[in-house]
Design a protein around this motif. Structure first.
Motif, PDB file in Angstrom:
ATOM      1  N   PRO A   1       0.826  -1.217   0.000  1.00 26.28           N
ATOM      2  CA  PRO A   1       0.000   0.000   0.000  1.00 26.28           C
ATOM      3  C   PRO A   1       0.857   1.262   0.000  1.00 26.28           C
ATOM      4  N   VAL A   2       0.477   2.249  -0.808  1.00 26.68           N
ATOM      5  CA  VAL A   2       1.278   3.464  -0.948  1.00 26.68           C
ATOM      6  C   VAL A   2       0.458   4.699  -0.580  1.00 26.68           C
ATOM      7  N   VAL A   3       1.160   5.787  -0.299  1.00 27.01           N
ATOM      8  CA  VAL A   3       0.509   7.060  -0.002  1.00 27.01           C
ATOM      9  C   VAL A   3      -0.063   7.618  -1.298  1.00 27.01           C
ATOM     10  N   PRO A   4      -1.313   8.109  -1.309  1.00 29.13           N
ATOM     11  CA  PRO A   4      -1.847   8.743  -2.520  1.00 29.13           C
ATOM     12  C   PRO A   4      -0.961   9.906  -2.955  1.00 29.13           C
ATOM     13  N   GLY A   5      -0.719  10.012  -4.266  1.00 28.90           N
ATOM     14  CA  GLY A   5       0.120  11.094  -4.754  1.00 28.90           C
ATOM     15  C   GLY A   5       0.425  10.942  -6.220  1.00 28.90           C
ATOM     16  N   SER A   6       1.412  11.684  -6.696  1.00 24.28           N
ATOM     17  CA  SER A   6       1.779  11.666  -8.114  1.00 24.28           C
ATOM     18  C   SER A   6       2.425  10.336  -8.469  1.00 24.28           C
ATOM     19  N   ASP A   7       2.267   9.934  -9.741  1.00 29.36           N
ATOM     20  CA  ASP A   7       2.857   8.688 -10.199  1.00 29.36           C
ATOM     21  C   ASP A   7       4.331   8.842 -10.540  1.00 29.36           C
ATOM     22  N   GLY A   8       4.757  10.074 -10.693  1.00 30.05           N
ATOM     23  CA  GLY A   8       6.149  10.340 -11.035  1.00 30.05           C
ATOM     24  C   GLY A   8       6.524  11.754 -10.642  1.00 30.05           C
ATOM     25  N   ALA A   9       7.620  12.229 -11.225  1.00 27.36           N
ATOM     26  CA  ALA A   9       8.080  13.583 -10.913  1.00 27.36           C
ATOM     27  C   ALA A   9       7.066  14.614 -11.397  1.00 27.36           C
ATOM     28  N   VAL A  10       6.918  15.667 -10.614  1.00 32.00           N
ATOM     29  CA  VAL A  10       6.026  16.780 -10.965  1.00 32.00           C
ATOM     30  C   VAL A  10       6.887  17.901 -11.516  1.00 32.00           C
ATOM     31  N   THR A  11       6.556  18.351 -12.724  1.00 35.80           N
ATOM     32  CA  THR A  11       7.446  19.291 -13.418  1.00 35.80           C
ATOM     33  C   THR A  11       6.935  20.718 -13.496  1.00 35.80           C
ATOM     34  N   ASP A  12       5.641  20.942 -13.270  1.00 36.19           N
ATOM     35  CA  ASP A  12       5.158  22.333 -13.351  1.00 36.19           C
ATOM     36  C   ASP A  12       4.036  22.588 -12.351  1.00 36.19           C
ATOM     37  N   GLN A  13       3.755  23.854 -12.138  1.00 40.32           N
ATOM     38  CA  GLN A  13       2.774  24.273 -11.141  1.00 40.32           C
ATOM     39  C   GLN A  13       1.357  23.820 -11.482  1.00 40.32           C
ATOM     40  N   LYS A  14       0.999  23.835 -12.771  1.00 40.67           N
ATOM     41  CA  LYS A  14      -0.351  23.444 -13.169  1.00 40.67           C
ATOM     42  C   LYS A  14      -0.613  21.981 -12.805  1.00 40.67           C
ATOM     43  N   GLU A  15       0.361  21.125 -13.127  1.00 41.53           N
ATOM     44  CA  GLU A  15       0.240  19.704 -12.794  1.00 41.53           C
ATOM     45  C   GLU A  15       0.193  19.506 -11.282  1.00 41.53           C
ATOM     46  N   ALA A  16       1.008  20.267 -10.561  1.00 38.30           N
ATOM     47  CA  ALA A  16       1.041  20.171  -9.099  1.00 38.30           C
ATOM     48  C   ALA A  16      -0.307  20.537  -8.495  1.00 38.30           C
ATOM     49  N   ARG A  17      -0.923  21.598  -9.000  1.00 40.61           N
ATOM     50  CA  ARG A  17      -2.237  22.031  -8.482  1.00 40.61           C
ATOM     51  C   ARG A  17      -3.301  20.971  -8.747  1.00 40.61           C
ATOM     52  N   ARG A  18      -3.247  20.350  -9.941  1.00 36.62           N
ATOM     53  CA  ARG A  18      -4.232  19.317 -10.284  1.00 36.62           C
ATOM     54  C   ARG A  18      -4.112  18.111  -9.346  1.00 36.62           C
ATOM     55  N   ILE A  19      -2.879  17.635  -9.141  1.00 35.66           N
ATOM     56  CA  ILE A  19      -2.655  16.466  -8.285  1.00 35.66           C
ATOM     57  C   ILE A  19      -3.045  16.768  -6.847  1.00 35.66           C
ATOM     58  N   ALA A  20      -2.650  17.947  -6.357  1.00 35.18           N
ATOM     59  CA  ALA A  20      -2.962  18.323  -4.977  1.00 35.18           C
ATOM     60  C   ALA A  20      -4.470  18.422  -4.762  1.00 35.18           C
ATOM     61  N   ALA A  21      -5.182  18.927  -5.757  1.00 36.19           N
ATOM     62  CA  ALA A  21      -6.641  19.033  -5.647  1.00 36.19           C
ATOM     63  C   ALA A  21      -7.283  17.653  -5.613  1.00 36.19           C
ATOM     64  N   GLU A  22      -6.722  16.714  -6.361  1.00 34.80           N
ATOM     65  CA  GLU A  22      -7.272  15.358  -6.411  1.00 34.80           C
ATOM     66  C   GLU A  22      -7.100  14.631  -5.074  1.00 34.80           C
ATOM     67  N   ILE A  23      -5.912  14.741  -4.466  1.00 33.54           N
ATOM     68  CA  ILE A  23      -5.662  13.981  -3.238  1.00 33.54           C
ATOM     69  C   ILE A  23      -6.043  14.762  -1.984  1.00 33.54           C
ATOM     70  N   GLY A  24      -6.186  16.088  -2.127  1.00 29.60           N
ATOM     71  CA  GLY A  24      -6.608  16.915  -0.998  1.00 29.60           C
ATOM     72  C   GLY A  24      -5.450  17.435  -0.173  1.00 29.60           C
ATOM     73  N   TYR A  25      -5.607  18.662   0.291  1.00 28.11           N
ATOM     74  CA  TYR A  25      -4.583  19.283   1.157  1.00 28.11           C
ATOM     75  C   TYR A  25      -4.748  18.804   2.593  1.00 28.11           C
ATOM     76  N   PRO A  26      -3.638  18.836   3.373  1.00 29.24           N
ATOM     77  CA  PRO A  26      -2.276  19.258   3.019  1.00 29.24           C
ATOM     78  C   PRO A  26      -1.550  18.202   2.202  1.00 29.24           C
ATOM     79  N   VAL A  27      -0.526  18.670   1.439  1.00 31.05           N
ATOM     80  CA  VAL A  27       0.314  17.758   0.667  1.00 31.05           C
ATOM     81  C   VAL A  27       1.767  18.020   1.036  1.00 31.05           C
ATOM     82  N   ILE A  28       2.622  17.044   0.717  1.00 33.60           N
ATOM     83  CA  ILE A  28       4.047  17.207   0.967  1.00 33.60           C
ATOM     84  C   ILE A  28       4.810  17.011  -0.335  1.00 33.60           C
ATOM     85  N   ILE A  29       5.761  17.906  -0.590  1.00 43.20           N
ATOM     86  CA  ILE A  29       6.629  17.813  -1.763  1.00 43.20           C
ATOM     87  C   ILE A  29       7.920  17.135  -1.317  1.00 43.20           C
ATOM     88  N   LYS A  30       8.353  16.090  -2.035  1.00 41.22           N
ATOM     89  CA  LYS A  30       9.542  15.332  -1.632  1.00 41.22           C
ATOM     90  C   LYS A  30      10.526  15.203  -2.791  1.00 41.22           C
TER      91      LYS A  30
END
Length: 447
Positions: free
Chosen positions: A129-158
């Motif tokens: 089992p994994v933490v909900p999040g992006s499937d790979g590297a996030v390269t731009d702000q638009k993609e980051a906003r979409r993913i964060a909205a899908e999984i819900g705030y707060p989010v962590i960037i690693k």
């Protein structure tokens, strides 16, 4: 079995591996920097080779010098301990090219699990089992906003290639996201030479649970139970225990079985630790360490199995010495990491130890390479020893730990012993009621 093992590390872990080798009748070689010429493991080894000046990059991280030491001494295997080159796939590959066995997994498995994004993909494929999040590297702000909205705030960037808390930033709301993404990426690039980052759901009050696994490299895998490593500061563990006070027998068997099967399916060889965040009865994979852990003694205490013996046996082609049904859990164990640090600010405190006395008695183990008169060098990790206590249950273990901490004497430098004496008397700790943020809040409150 190997004839001669070179130990490519220092301090308490080098001494720990050396002891295991001696018990197995294997000759030992240790490498050391000029700063460690008087270290205990250097004194006790059959042979020692100085490989450079104090800075790690010129000694303990100098692959060429370590391989040369193997060739000079005739060592047929290398045990890397933890830290330094223990998770360096290039090192494992170079040793293999020189017909020297790396006591650990293959370079390919180290590479897979060393890349946090690839590790998460692999874990998901293996049924972990994994933490909900992006499937790979996030390269731009638009993609980051979409993913964060899908999984819900707060989010962590690693950081994809990260560790030790670097390249990690939390965004509580969308307004925080842009700065968090940029900062994490910049930190990752500076620290690891790789600015790739990914996004995960940020769990607000999780525990840090890790499962000790072993594979034989031929499709068999076992687990040795879990450890609770939730007491941390700056993402560094300071107190570990096994079993976790938060899990019941059903949860323990479930996550252990998942991890053992995954290791078998991966064809993994040697020791590994699969780490999770645990919240509200659910486990979420965060990473896998492809090496022996600092906290491995608590697992040894409750299973009675020497994990370094097991590493050496597997690496030599002897397979696992136990089946899953042979592994029984007995009592409770706690480890305190005794660091040469200020107990409140955690500022390093190198210097000369004027008096060193360790506790003893039933259920007490101290792993340390220091002694009275030993000078703690300023160049390396501040860990000077580990106090491991075992009891028939957690209550007895805590009572024994309190007594052992009172007996432990380290004079001449500041250490974290006073912090542990405080913690052992705290009601939350006594009740096992803490999460990964508890210690930092406690220390901040005490300042």
């Amino acid at each position: 079995m190997f004839q001669k093992i070179l130990i490519a590390n220092r301090g308490e872990i080098a001494l720990r591996v050396l002891r295991a080798c001696k018990e197995l009748g294997i000759q030992t070689v240790v490498v050391h920097s000029t700063a460690d010429a008087d270290a205990m493991h250097v004194r006790l080894a059959d042979e020692s080779v100085c490989i450079g000046p104090p800075p790690s990059r010129d000694s303990y991280l100098n692959i060429h010098q370590i391989v040369a030491a193997c060739e000079i001494t005739g060592a047929d295997a290398v045990h890397p301990g933890y830290g330094f080159l223990s998770e360096n796939a290039k090192f494992a590959d170079i040793l293999a090219a020189h017909n020297i066995t790396f006591i650990g997994p293959s370079g390919d498995h180290i590479r897979i699990m060393g890349d946090k994004i690839e590790a998460k993909r692999t874990a998901k494929r293996l049924g972990i089992p994994v933490v909900p999040g992006s499937d790979g590297a996030v390269t731009d702000q638009k993609e980051a906003r979409r993913i964060a909205a899908e999984i819900g705030y707060p989010v962590i960037i690693k950081a994809s290639a990260g560790g030790g808390g670097r390249g990690m930033k939390v965004a509580l709301t969308e307004a925080d996201l842009e700065v968090a993404l940029q900062t994490a990426s910049t930190e990752a690039g500076a620290a690891f030479g790789d600015d790739a980052v990914y996004i995960e759901k940020y769990l607000e009050k999780p525990r840090h649970i890790e499962v000790q696994v072993f594979g034989d490299g031929f499709g068999r895998g076992v687990h040795f139970g879990e450890r609770d490593c939730s007491l941390q500061r700056r993402h560094q563990k300071v107190w570990e225990e096994a079993p976790s006070p938060a899990l019941n027998a059903e949860e323990r068997a479930r996550i252990g079985g998942i991890c053992a099967k995954a290791i078998a399916d991966l064809g993994y060889s040697g020791a590994g630790t699969i780490e999770f965040l645990y919240e509200n009865g659910e486990f979420y994979f965060i990473e896998m360490n492809t090496r022996l852990q600092v906290e491995h003694p608590v697992t040894e205490a409750i299973t009675g199995i020497d994990l370094v013996h097991e590493q050496i046996r597997v690496a030599s082609g002897g397979g696992l010495s136990v089946k899953q049904e042979d592994i029984k859990f007995n009592g409770h164990a706690i480890e305190c990491r005794i660091n040469a640090e200020d107990p409140r600010t955690f500022t390093p405190s190198p210097g000369t130890i004027t008096h060193f006395h360790t506790p003893g008695g039933l259920g007490i183990r101290v792993d340390s390479g220091v002694y009275s008169g030993y000078k703690i060098p300023p160049y390396y990790d501040s860990l000077i020893g580990k106090l491991i206590v075992h009891g028939r249950n957690r209550v007895e273990c805590m009572m024994r730990l309190r007594r052992a901490l009172d007996e432990f004497v380290v004079d001449g430098i500041k250490t974290t012993l006073p912090l542990f004496r405080d913690l052992v008397g705290n009601a939350d700790i006594a009740n096992g009621d803490y999460d990964i943020h508890w210690l930092e809040k406690y220390v901040a409150k005490e300042e």
